[in-house]
Design an enzyme around this catalytic site. Sequence first.
Site: not given
Ligand code: NAD
Length: 248
Positions: A19, A138, A151
Site C-alpha cells: 500500500i 485495519s 495486531y
Molecule cells: P507490506 O508488508 O507490503 O508493507 C508494510 C511496509 O512496512 C513494508 O514496506 C515494510 O518494509 C514496512 N515496515 C515493516 N516494519 C517496519 C519498520 N520497523 N520500520 C519501517 N518500515 C517497516 O504490507 P501492506 O499490506 O502494504 O501493509 C501496509 C499497512 O497496511 C500496514 O500497516 C498494515 O497493517 C496495513 N493493512 C494491511 C492490510 C492488508 O490486507 N494488506 C489490511 C489492513 C491494514
Amino acid sequence: MNENYSGKNVVITGGSSGIGFATAKLLADAGARVVITGRSRTTLDHAAERLGENVLAVRSDVSSLPDLDALAAHVRDALGTVHALFVNAGITSAMPFASTTEEMYDESFAINVKGAFFTVQKLAPLLSTGAGVVLTTSVANVMGIPETSVYAAGKAALRSMARSFSRELLPRGIRVNAISPGPVDTGILEKTMPKEAADRFKAERIAASPMRRFGTPEEVARAVAFLAFEATYTTGAELVVDGGITQL
Ligand code: NAD
C-alpha cells in the site's frame, strides 16, 4: 480529485512495498516529492528505482527513536516542510492469543503502535499548515478475526490516536485521519505465516467479503490521497476501504 501534486512534499513510512509503494507511485507520478522509508537498504533501492526521480528512499526503522530522529533531520534537509504524512509501516502477526509470546507482542506493538506514535511526534514539527496525516488502521480493529488479537488491538490504538492527534494538531490547521483497509493482497500475510496458512486465511476472507475479492493497493492509495489532500473538512475520522466487509 486533484491529480496534480507538484509542489507537495510527502513522507510515507514503509513505502517500499504494498500500500505504501502504491501511494508513493500515485503521488510521485502526479508530481509530488516523496520520501519513503523501510528497514532494508536493498529493498528500498529497488523500490526507489521503480518509483523514479521524485522519490527518495531513507533507511529508517519506525521502532527505533534514533532512526526517527535521523529521518526527521533527513526530511527537513531534503524537503523542508511536509504536506502529507502517511503512517503506513506495519507488520501482521497471526497467532492464537493462548500461544502468543511476550516477544511477539512486543514486536507488534513496537512497530505498529509505538512506531506510529513517534513517527507523528518526530515529524509533526515539519508539517505545514493545512497538512494531512493518515494513520493506517485495519478492519481488524472492529472485528473478532481469529488469531489477530495483538495486531487488532494495536490497530485499535491507532484509531484512538487519530482522534487525539487531531485535537492537538488542529490549532496548527493539521488534519489527522485513519485509513482502514480490508484484505489487500500485498504479500504481508506471507511475511508472517506459511504459504498454506496465508492461502487458507485469504480464502476465508474472500468468502466473507460482499465483493468476493481482495482490494488492490491502488484502491487504498486513492483513498489515502483523498484523506491527505482533498478531505479538508474531515479530521479524526476513519475511512474504511474494505469492499463492504464491515459495513454490509
Ligand atoms: P507490506 O508488508 O507490503 O508493507 C508494510 C511496509 O512496512 C513494508 O514496506 C515494510 O518494509 C514496512 N515496515 C515493516 N516494519 C517496519 C519498520 N520497523 N520500520 C519501517 N518500515 C517497516 O504490507 P501492506 O499490506 O502494504 O501493509 C501496509 C499497512 O497496511 C500496514 O500497516 C498494515 O497493517 C496495513 N493493512 C494491511 C492490510 C492488508 O490486507 N494488506 C489490511 C489492513 C491494514
